[in-house]
Design a protein around this motif. Structure first.
Motif, PDB file in Angstrom:
ATOM      1  N   LEU A 418      30.670  76.561  29.554  1.00  0.00           N
ATOM      2  CA  LEU A 418      31.423  75.432  30.097  1.00  0.00           C
ATOM      3  C   LEU A 418      32.925  75.609  29.916  1.00  0.00           C
ATOM      4  CD1 LEU A 418      31.321  72.772  31.569  1.00  0.00           C
ATOM      5  CD2 LEU A 418      31.000  71.604  29.372  1.00  0.00           C
ATOM      6  N   SER A 419      33.391  75.618  28.668  1.00  0.00           N
ATOM      7  CA  SER A 419      34.828  75.777  28.429  1.00  0.00           C
ATOM      8  C   SER A 419      35.061  76.726  27.267  1.00  0.00           C
ATOM      9  CB  SER A 419      35.490  74.426  28.149  1.00  0.00           C
ATOM     10  OG  SER A 419      35.077  73.909  26.896  1.00  0.00           O
ATOM     11  N   ALA A 420      36.280  77.257  27.201  1.00  0.00           N
ATOM     12  CA  ALA A 420      36.651  78.169  26.126  1.00  0.00           C
ATOM     13  C   ALA A 420      38.163  78.236  26.056  1.00  0.00           C
ATOM     14  CB  ALA A 420      36.077  79.569  26.377  1.00  0.00           C
ATOM     15  N   SER A 421      38.667  78.537  24.863  1.00  0.00           N
ATOM     16  CA  SER A 421      40.120  78.677  24.736  1.00  0.00           C
ATOM     17  C   SER A 421      40.454  79.841  23.814  1.00  0.00           C
ATOM     18  CB  SER A 421      40.751  77.382  24.211  1.00  0.00           C
ATOM     19  OG  SER A 421      40.344  77.119  22.882  1.00  0.00           O
ATOM     20  N   ILE A 422      41.664  80.327  23.952  1.00  0.00           N
ATOM     21  CA  ILE A 422      42.152  81.405  23.091  1.00  0.00           C
ATOM     22  C   ILE A 422      43.566  81.063  22.646  1.00  0.00           C
ATOM     23  CG2 ILE A 422      43.097  82.806  24.987  1.00  0.00           C
ATOM     24  CD1 ILE A 422      42.256  85.306  23.394  1.00  0.00           C
ATOM     25  N   PHE A 423      43.884  81.453  21.415  1.00  0.00           N
ATOM     26  CA  PHE A 423      45.243  81.304  20.902  1.00  0.00           C
ATOM     27  C   PHE A 423      45.792  82.686  20.620  1.00  0.00           C
ATOM     28  CE2 PHE A 423      43.628  77.140  20.566  1.00  0.00           C
ATOM     29  CZ  PHE A 423      44.732  76.309  20.743  1.00  0.00           C
ATOM     30  N   GLN A 428      48.466  90.492  27.434  1.00  0.00           N
ATOM     31  CA  GLN A 428      47.286  91.268  27.809  1.00  0.00           C
ATOM     32  C   GLN A 428      46.010  90.618  27.274  1.00  0.00           C
ATOM     33  OE1 GLN A 428      47.307  94.005  29.942  1.00  0.00           O
ATOM     34  NE2 GLN A 428      45.134  93.405  29.934  1.00  0.00           N
ATOM     35  N   LYS A 429      46.072  90.067  26.053  1.00  0.00           N
ATOM     36  CA  LYS A 429      44.908  89.361  25.513  1.00  0.00           C
ATOM     37  C   LYS A 429      44.579  88.137  26.375  1.00  0.00           C
ATOM     38  CE  LYS A 429      45.050  90.573  20.573  1.00  0.00           C
ATOM     39  NZ  LYS A 429      46.279  91.354  20.447  1.00  0.00           N
ATOM     40  N   MET A 430      45.614  87.447  26.829  1.00  0.00           N
ATOM     41  CA  MET A 430      45.397  86.297  27.706  1.00  0.00           C
ATOM     42  C   MET A 430      44.688  86.715  28.994  1.00  0.00           C
ATOM     43  SD  MET A 430      49.080  84.362  27.499  1.00  0.00           S
ATOM     44  CE  MET A 430      49.909  84.062  25.931  1.00  0.00           C
ATOM     45  N   LEU A 431      45.187  87.805  29.595  1.00  0.00           N
ATOM     46  CA  LEU A 431      44.622  88.265  30.859  1.00  0.00           C
ATOM     47  C   LEU A 431      43.182  88.734  30.683  1.00  0.00           C
ATOM     48  CD1 LEU A 431      47.696  90.213  32.302  1.00  0.00           C
ATOM     49  CD2 LEU A 431      46.875  87.950  32.989  1.00  0.00           C
ATOM     50  N   ASP A 432      42.908  89.446  29.584  1.00  0.00           N
ATOM     51  CA  ASP A 432      41.548  89.909  29.320  1.00  0.00           C
ATOM     52  C   ASP A 432      40.604  88.715  29.133  1.00  0.00           C
ATOM     53  OD1 ASP A 432      42.344  92.535  29.472  1.00  0.00           O
ATOM     54  OD2 ASP A 432      42.505  92.817  27.291  1.00  0.00           O
ATOM     55  N   PHE A 433      41.073  87.709  28.443  1.00  0.00           N
ATOM     56  CA  PHE A 433      40.272  86.500  28.210  1.00  0.00           C
ATOM     57  C   PHE A 433      39.968  85.804  29.527  1.00  0.00           C
ATOM     58  CE2 PHE A 433      40.284  81.862  27.377  1.00  0.00           C
ATOM     59  CZ  PHE A 433      39.188  81.771  26.540  1.00  0.00           C
ATOM     60  N   ILE A 434      40.969  85.641  30.368  1.00  0.00           N
ATOM     61  CA  ILE A 434      40.769  84.993  31.668  1.00  0.00           C
ATOM     62  C   ILE A 434      39.747  85.761  32.499  1.00  0.00           C
ATOM     63  CG2 ILE A 434      41.883  84.431  33.866  1.00  0.00           C
ATOM     64  CD1 ILE A 434      44.476  83.942  32.209  1.00  0.00           C
ATOM     65  N   LYS A 435      39.824  87.080  32.473  1.00  0.00           N
ATOM     66  CA  LYS A 435      38.953  87.906  33.305  1.00  0.00           C
ATOM     67  C   LYS A 435      37.529  87.978  32.779  1.00  0.00           C
ATOM     68  CE  LYS A 435      38.591  92.553  35.282  1.00  0.00           C
ATOM     69  NZ  LYS A 435      39.250  93.888  35.411  1.00  0.00           N
ATOM     70  N   HIS A 436      37.366  88.074  31.476  1.00  0.00           N
ATOM     71  CA  HIS A 436      36.051  88.401  30.919  1.00  0.00           C
ATOM     72  C   HIS A 436      35.306  87.208  30.310  1.00  0.00           C
ATOM     73  CE1 HIS A 436      36.753  92.619  31.613  1.00  0.00           C
ATOM     74  NE2 HIS A 436      37.892  92.580  30.930  1.00  0.00           N
ATOM     75  N   MET A 437      35.966  86.069  30.128  1.00  0.00           N
ATOM     76  CA  MET A 437      35.291  84.920  29.514  1.00  0.00           C
ATOM     77  C   MET A 437      34.395  84.237  30.537  1.00  0.00           C
ATOM     78  SD  MET A 437      35.011  83.350  26.631  1.00  0.00           S
ATOM     79  CE  MET A 437      33.452  82.459  26.663  1.00  0.00           C
ATOM     80  N   ASP A 438      33.116  84.101  30.205  1.00  0.00           N
ATOM     81  CA  ASP A 438      32.143  83.489  31.119  1.00  0.00           C
ATOM     82  C   ASP A 438      32.121  81.975  30.908  1.00  0.00           C
ATOM     83  OD1 ASP A 438      31.456  86.023  32.016  1.00  0.00           O
ATOM     84  OD2 ASP A 438      29.800  86.222  30.587  1.00  0.00           O
ATOM     85  N   ALA A 439      33.116  81.306  31.444  1.00  0.00           N
ATOM     86  CA  ALA A 439      33.207  79.852  31.324  1.00  0.00           C
ATOM     87  C   ALA A 439      33.904  79.293  32.557  1.00  0.00           C
ATOM     88  CB  ALA A 439      33.969  79.452  30.056  1.00  0.00           C
ATOM     89  N   GLY A 440      33.506  78.106  32.938  1.00  0.00           N
ATOM     90  CA  GLY A 440      34.106  77.489  34.118  1.00  0.00           C
ATOM     91  C   GLY A 440      35.504  76.979  33.885  1.00  0.00           C
ATOM     92  N   VAL A 442      38.784  77.855  31.338  1.00  0.00           N
ATOM     93  CA  VAL A 442      39.390  78.652  30.274  1.00  0.00           C
ATOM     94  C   VAL A 442      40.816  78.164  30.058  1.00  0.00           C
ATOM     95  CG1 VAL A 442      37.940  80.675  30.638  1.00  0.00           C
ATOM     96  CG2 VAL A 442      40.059  80.478  31.923  1.00  0.00           C
ATOM     97  N   ARG A 443      41.177  78.021  28.779  1.00  0.00           N
ATOM     98  CA  ARG A 443      42.476  77.446  28.432  1.00  0.00           C
ATOM     99  C   ARG A 443      43.184  78.371  27.440  1.00  0.00           C
ATOM    100  NH1 ARG A 443      43.022  71.849  29.377  1.00  0.00           N
ATOM    101  NH2 ARG A 443      43.773  71.368  27.288  1.00  0.00           N
ATOM    102  N   ILE A 444      44.471  78.542  27.667  1.00  0.00           N
ATOM    103  CA  ILE A 444      45.260  79.455  26.844  1.00  0.00           C
ATOM    104  C   ILE A 444      46.200  78.635  25.962  1.00  0.00           C
ATOM    105  CG2 ILE A 444      46.731  81.499  26.864  1.00  0.00           C
ATOM    106  CD1 ILE A 444      44.089  81.792  28.450  1.00  0.00           C
ATOM    107  N   ASN A 445      46.105  78.842  24.647  1.00  0.00           N
ATOM    108  CA  ASN A 445      46.932  78.118  23.680  1.00  0.00           C
ATOM    109  C   ASN A 445      46.806  76.600  23.838  1.00  0.00           C
ATOM    110  OD1 ASN A 445      47.943  80.474  22.421  1.00  0.00           O
ATOM    111  ND2 ASN A 445      49.424  80.737  24.081  1.00  0.00           N
ATOM    112  N   ALA A 446      45.575  76.163  24.115  1.00  0.00           N
ATOM    113  CA  ALA A 446      45.264  74.739  24.241  1.00  0.00           C
ATOM    114  C   ALA A 446      43.813  74.542  23.827  1.00  0.00           C
ATOM    115  CB  ALA A 446      45.478  74.255  25.678  1.00  0.00           C
ATOM    116  N   GLU A 447      43.470  73.344  23.423  1.00  0.00           N
ATOM    117  CA  GLU A 447      42.108  73.074  22.964  1.00  0.00           C
ATOM    118  C   GLU A 447      41.099  73.233  24.090  1.00  0.00           C
ATOM    119  OE1 GLU A 447      41.058  68.523  22.941  1.00  0.00           O
ATOM    120  OE2 GLU A 447      43.016  68.758  22.000  1.00  0.00           O
TER     121      GLU A 447
END
Length: 488
Positions: A418-423, A428-440, A442-447
């Motif tokens: 459903l959702s996921a976030s990364i801090f 590059q870590k942000m881009l990898d997370f956006i590309k590979h995270m299986d969630a509808g 995805v939030r960067i530096n946010a809950e």
């Protein structure tokens, strides 16, 4: 309305009138902050009551769909104004009925107002496209047709926002509605429907029938007069809804569970990550489908993050959501409290280390409520039950990893998406997370919790039926495309 021992009994709303159920049976809605307080009584309806609601919606759908989008939008603007005028009253009812703090309840009700106004505006936006035809003497275009009668089945955790974010698009696109709210928050739902009544929508356009999910919810799924079902709730019930709708060829939309991770990279702003983890995981007592439940932290910052997290968790004030200063209210019901306590015991049994909380909360004034302590587990393996199953409570599971790549692998290793976030501060870590995270979502530096009303919302894997709610994406479920070919 009638009264029972000075507590209001709320009726079904069918064909523009408040009516009691055929059998006259009711269920008490209990204040989770004080089990001795009855907030109100709601109808324990039967299949016959549901038939009346569906029939009213069927009879109203032709005239409602014949109105222009702007005309339907004007009704929604009126509902929004009325809801806004009653914001504090309805928010207070929500807090008394399901436990979230009063500020959170006010925010949710205000969101309902904004959703209504957003979809009111949809009545003036385009519904199709002109498409070139191979015939030079013809015009080809698309338009949209409403489904007809839509059954709306909603949960108790967002008793204003979720019904509205389903009903508003259904209505603006020309459908009529039969709402089956969660029985635990039937009083709040009735107050929302009162706003639609006060806006004088035509009789039968909006109907509400309360009652057991096994009778009214399942009845909507199986009713031949219902053309589409939109559901938010558990994955177990959602699958039954989908199977039932599919069996008779009805359109369905499911928003189900989540096991949402937050990843904390070694270069993260730890104070920001801690704040977002607590807000995303423990606010609303963890009773959000997008709530953070797994905290996947790089080993280089694991101990520092854990120390900061526990320091902040210890500051949380648990109590009645109507009292000033309360940060976290009770679980919504005794059943939900028992579920959370069961998972906490499961975590201890499977070898996770309990760092904080883990028990029923019995602070001053809380002995008659369904309170649980905010809970943090350490040494969690992703195969443990508390790392795989949705708890829907204020429980955080800390998982240590060696790399950002491993963090994403662990984050994806659940049935939900459903959702996921990364801090992180690393692009590059942000881009990898956006590309590979299986969630509808995805939030960067946010809950992990939270979505804006104008943006599509929904999950991957077992979290949804792969459709999307909210924003302009809602038109895809609530209408069918009609292709038009005109030859002179």
């Amino acid at each position: 309305m009638t009264t029972k021992t000075e507590v209001t009994t709320y009726l079904n709303f069918i064909n523009g009138e408040w009516v009691g159920s055929e059998k006259g049976e009711v269920d008490a809605s209990i204040n989770p902050a004080d089990r001795n307080e009855v907030v109100g009584y709601v109808q324990k309806s039967t299949a016959l009551d549901l038939d009346k609601g569906v029939q009213a919606a069927e009879e109203a759908k032709a005239d409602w769909s014949a109105l222009s989008g702007a005309e339907r939008g004007n009704y929604l603007y009126k509902v929004a104004d009325i809801l806004e005028s009653r914001l504090d009253e309805i928010a207070k009812t929500m807090t008394r009925e399901m436990g979230k703090t009063f500020p959170e309840a006010k925010g949710e009700t205000a969101r309902g107002v904004a959703i209504l106004r957003y979809y009111a505006g949809e009545g003036m936006r385009k519904v199709g496209d002109v498409i070139p035809s191979t015939d030079a003497g013809a015009l080809m275009l698309t338009t949209r047709a409403p489904l007809g009668v839509v059954g709306v089945i909603t949960p108790w955790n967002f008793p204003v926002a979720i019904p509205i974010w389903k009903m508003a698009p259904a209505l603006i696109y020309g459908n009529t509605v039969v709402l089956k709210p969660a029985q635990d928050t039937g009083v709040t739902a009735a107050k929302v429907i009162e706003c639609f009544e006060a806006a004088q929508l035509p009789a039968g356009v909006v109907n509400m029938v309360t009652g057991p999910g096994s009778v009214i919810g399942q009845g909507l799924v199986e009713h031949e007069g219902v053309n589409g079902i939109t559901f938010t709730g558990s994955d177990t019930v959602g699958k039954r809804v989908g199977q039932g709708a599919l069996a008779r060829g009805a359109k369905y939309q499911l928003e189900m569970g989540g096991k949402n991770p937050v990843i904390v990279a070694e270069d993260a702003d730890l104070d920001l990550a801690v704040e977002a983890t607590i807000s995303g995981g423990l606010r609303s007592t963890g009773q959000k489908c997008t709530a953070t439940s797994r905290v996947i932290v790089h080993r280089d910052v694991y101990d520092e993050f854990k120390e900061k997290l526990l320091e902040k968790v210890a500051e949380i004030k648990v109590g009645n959501g109507l009292e000033d200063g309360t940060w976290m209210g009770p679980c919504a019901s005794e059943s939900q409290l028992n579920t959370v306590l069961h998972y906490i015991e499961k975590g201890k049994e499977e070898g996770a280390e309990l760092l904080y909380g883990g028990k029923k909360y019995v602070g001053e004034g809380c002995d008659t409520g369904f309170y649980v302590e905010p809970t943090v587990f350490d040494s969690v393996d992703n195969n443990m039950t508390i790392a795989q199953e949705e708890i829907f409570g204020p429980v955080l599971a800390l998982i240590k990893v060696d790399s950002a790549e491993k963090a994403i692998q662990v984050a994806n290793d659940v049935q939900f998406g459903l959702s996921a976030s990364i801090f992180t501060t690393n692009i590059q870590k942000m881009l990898d997370f956006i590309k590979h995270m299986d969630a509808g979502l995805v939030r960067i530096n946010a809950e992990s919790a939270g979505v804006e009303l104008q943006a599509p919302f929904g999950g991957m894997k077992q979290s949804s039926s792969h459709s999307r709610e909210q924003g302009q994406a809602a038109i895809e479920f609530f209408t069918s495309i009609k292709t038009v070919f005109v030859k002179g």
